[in-house]
Scaffold this motif. Sequence first.
Motif, PDB file in Angstrom:
ATOM      1  N   UNK A 141       0.833  -1.207   0.000  1.00  0.00           N
ATOM      2  CA  UNK A 141       0.000   0.000   0.000  1.00  0.00           C
ATOM      3  C   UNK A 141       0.864   1.253   0.000  1.00  0.00           C
ATOM      4  N   UNK A 142       2.149   1.076  -0.255  1.00  0.00           N
ATOM      5  CA  UNK A 142       3.085   2.204  -0.276  1.00  0.00           C
ATOM      6  C   UNK A 142       3.910   2.188  -1.552  1.00  0.00           C
ATOM      7  N   UNK A 143       3.213   2.098  -2.687  1.00  0.00           N
ATOM      8  CA  UNK A 143       3.885   2.017  -3.973  1.00  0.00           C
ATOM      9  C   UNK A 143       4.782   0.786  -3.964  1.00  0.00           C
ATOM     10  N   UNK A 144       5.903   0.805  -4.638  1.00  0.00           N
ATOM     11  CA  UNK A 144       6.798  -0.357  -4.661  1.00  0.00           C
ATOM     12  C   UNK A 144       8.230   0.081  -4.425  1.00  0.00           C
ATOM     13  N   UNK A 145       8.402   0.972  -3.455  1.00  0.00           N
ATOM     14  CA  UNK A 145       9.727   1.539  -3.215  1.00  0.00           C
ATOM     15  C   UNK A 145      10.727   0.491  -2.753  1.00  0.00           C
ATOM     16  N   UNK A 146      10.267  -0.580  -2.154  1.00  0.00           N
ATOM     17  CA  UNK A 146      11.177  -1.617  -1.677  1.00  0.00           C
ATOM     18  C   UNK A 146      10.430  -2.887  -1.352  1.00  0.00           C
ATOM     19  N   UNK A 147      11.157  -4.001  -1.354  1.00  0.00           N
ATOM     20  CA  UNK A 147      10.516  -5.289  -1.102  1.00  0.00           C
ATOM     21  C   UNK A 147       9.962  -5.386   0.311  1.00  0.00           C
ATOM     22  N   UNK A 148      10.500  -4.558   1.240  1.00  0.00           N
ATOM     23  CA  UNK A 148      10.016  -4.615   2.615  1.00  0.00           C
ATOM     24  C   UNK A 148       8.594  -4.084   2.735  1.00  0.00           C
ATOM     25  N   UNK A 149       8.114  -3.377   1.705  1.00  0.00           N
ATOM     26  CA  UNK A 149       6.757  -2.845   1.742  1.00  0.00           C
ATOM     27  C   UNK A 149       5.711  -3.878   1.334  1.00  0.00           C
ATOM     28  N   UNK A 150       6.152  -4.994   0.772  1.00  0.00           N
ATOM     29  CA  UNK A 150       5.209  -6.006   0.299  1.00  0.00           C
ATOM     30  C   UNK A 150       4.911  -7.026   1.393  1.00  0.00           C
ATOM     31  N   UNK A 151       3.643  -7.401   1.456  1.00  0.00           N
ATOM     32  CA  UNK A 151       3.183  -8.403   2.419  1.00  0.00           C
ATOM     33  C   UNK A 151       2.648  -9.601   1.647  1.00  0.00           C
ATOM     34  N   UNK A 152       3.080 -10.802   2.030  1.00  0.00           N
ATOM     35  CA  UNK A 152       2.608 -12.012   1.356  1.00  0.00           C
ATOM     36  C   UNK A 152       1.162 -12.278   1.740  1.00  0.00           C
ATOM     37  N   UNK A 153       0.321 -12.503   0.728  1.00  0.00           N
ATOM     38  CA  UNK A 153      -1.100 -12.748   0.964  1.00  0.00           C
ATOM     39  C   UNK A 153      -1.452 -14.230   0.916  1.00  0.00           C
ATOM     40  N   UNK A 154      -0.893 -14.944  -0.027  1.00  0.00           N
ATOM     41  CA  UNK A 154      -1.244 -16.359  -0.190  1.00  0.00           C
ATOM     42  C   UNK A 154      -0.440 -17.232   0.771  1.00  0.00           C
ATOM     43  N   UNK A 155      -1.046 -18.306   1.289  1.00  0.00           N
ATOM     44  CA  UNK A 155      -0.316 -19.215   2.185  1.00  0.00           C
ATOM     45  C   UNK A 155       0.723 -20.024   1.414  1.00  0.00           C
ATOM     46  N   UNK A 156       1.619 -20.660   2.155  1.00  0.00           N
ATOM     47  CA  UNK A 156       2.699 -21.420   1.525  1.00  0.00           C
ATOM     48  C   UNK A 156       2.178 -22.623   0.747  1.00  0.00           C
ATOM     49  N   UNK A 157       0.977 -23.099   1.082  1.00  0.00           N
ATOM     50  CA  UNK A 157       0.429 -24.270   0.380  1.00  0.00           C
ATOM     51  C   UNK A 157       0.043 -23.959  -1.062  1.00  0.00           C
ATOM     52  N   UNK A 158      -0.108 -22.682  -1.385  1.00  0.00           N
ATOM     53  CA  UNK A 158      -0.513 -22.283  -2.738  1.00  0.00           C
ATOM     54  C   UNK A 158       0.715 -21.877  -3.545  1.00  0.00           C
ATOM     55  N   UNK A 159       0.859 -22.462  -4.712  1.00  0.00           N
ATOM     56  CA  UNK A 159       1.931 -22.078  -5.628  1.00  0.00           C
ATOM     57  C   UNK A 159       1.305 -21.700  -6.967  1.00  0.00           C
ATOM     58  N   UNK A 160       1.464 -20.453  -7.345  1.00  0.00           N
ATOM     59  CA  UNK A 160       0.866 -19.937  -8.575  1.00  0.00           C
ATOM     60  C   UNK A 160       1.840 -20.107  -9.732  1.00  0.00           C
ATOM     61  N   UNK A 161       1.318 -20.600 -10.837  1.00  0.00           N
ATOM     62  CA  UNK A 161       2.123 -20.766 -12.047  1.00  0.00           C
ATOM     63  C   UNK A 161       2.272 -19.400 -12.720  1.00  0.00           C
ATOM     64  N   UNK A 162       3.466 -18.833 -12.643  1.00  0.00           N
ATOM     65  CA  UNK A 162       3.683 -17.484 -13.178  1.00  0.00           C
ATOM     66  C   UNK A 162       3.603 -17.431 -14.698  1.00  0.00           C
ATOM     67  N   UNK A 163       3.734 -18.578 -15.359  1.00  0.00           N
ATOM     68  CA  UNK A 163       3.661 -18.589 -16.824  1.00  0.00           C
ATOM     69  C   UNK A 163       2.222 -18.562 -17.327  1.00  0.00           C
ATOM     70  N   UNK A 164       1.276 -18.921 -16.463  1.00  0.00           N
ATOM     71  CA  UNK A 164      -0.124 -18.970 -16.878  1.00  0.00           C
ATOM     72  C   UNK A 164      -0.991 -17.959 -16.140  1.00  0.00           C
TER      73      UNK A 164
END
Length: 221
Positions: free
Chosen positions: A133-156
């Motif tokens: 919620x603070x633009x993308x100035x740094x990776x520390x600003x990002x919060x993981x939303x999905x649990x570790x059990x979910x793996x999203x296919x970035x190619x699809x």
Amino acid sequence: MQNKIKKINTGRQILNLSKGYTIIETMISVSLFLVIVMAGMGALLNSNLLHQKSRDMRSIMDNLSFIMEDLSKNLRTGYNYHCVDDLSNDFTIPASGEDCFGIAFEHQDGEESDPSDQWVYIIGNDGKIYKSTENAAGSENFVQLTPDEIEIDTTKSGFSVTGAEPPDICEPPTCIPRTVTGNKEQPFVIIRLTGTITSKNTIETPFSLQTSVSQRAIDKR
């Protein structure tokens, strides 16, 4: 099983005495009983395993559905969509795009003049969804939303944005009547998520979700 009958003459009446089960007959009976019990226990354990898997899957899918709903709601009430294909871009400039790994936008309570308050959702290289919620100035600003059990296919998976660029509006007295040229589409976003859910570190279940969101406010800029 056949019992051997022995007749004894007591003088008054004949008594029939039967022998008990032999050891072999007893062993066979116990073995059959154990087979039936083991089959029943196996069915019970399998049913319990399926129930736990179903419960875990439902919990994880509820989590994923909540993330999709949160993203859709914020996009619907936001504006200035920017299809993110590079975290170094200026997210304050609306931009359409195809198959982007993220999307940035101005929140409904944000200030358009503030370049650091854009909300950003991205799909990371590790197959997780992150939010800032603070633009993308740094990776520390990002919060993981999905649990570790979910793996999203970035190619699809990804985001597609159309109509993000504002239209060109000429107001009177420069233009009479008022004219609108350039992009006249209402901003529109398609979200695609495809991947797998791993339950108990062994069972993988594929999933595929897609939803579309249109900006609620009329694009008058």
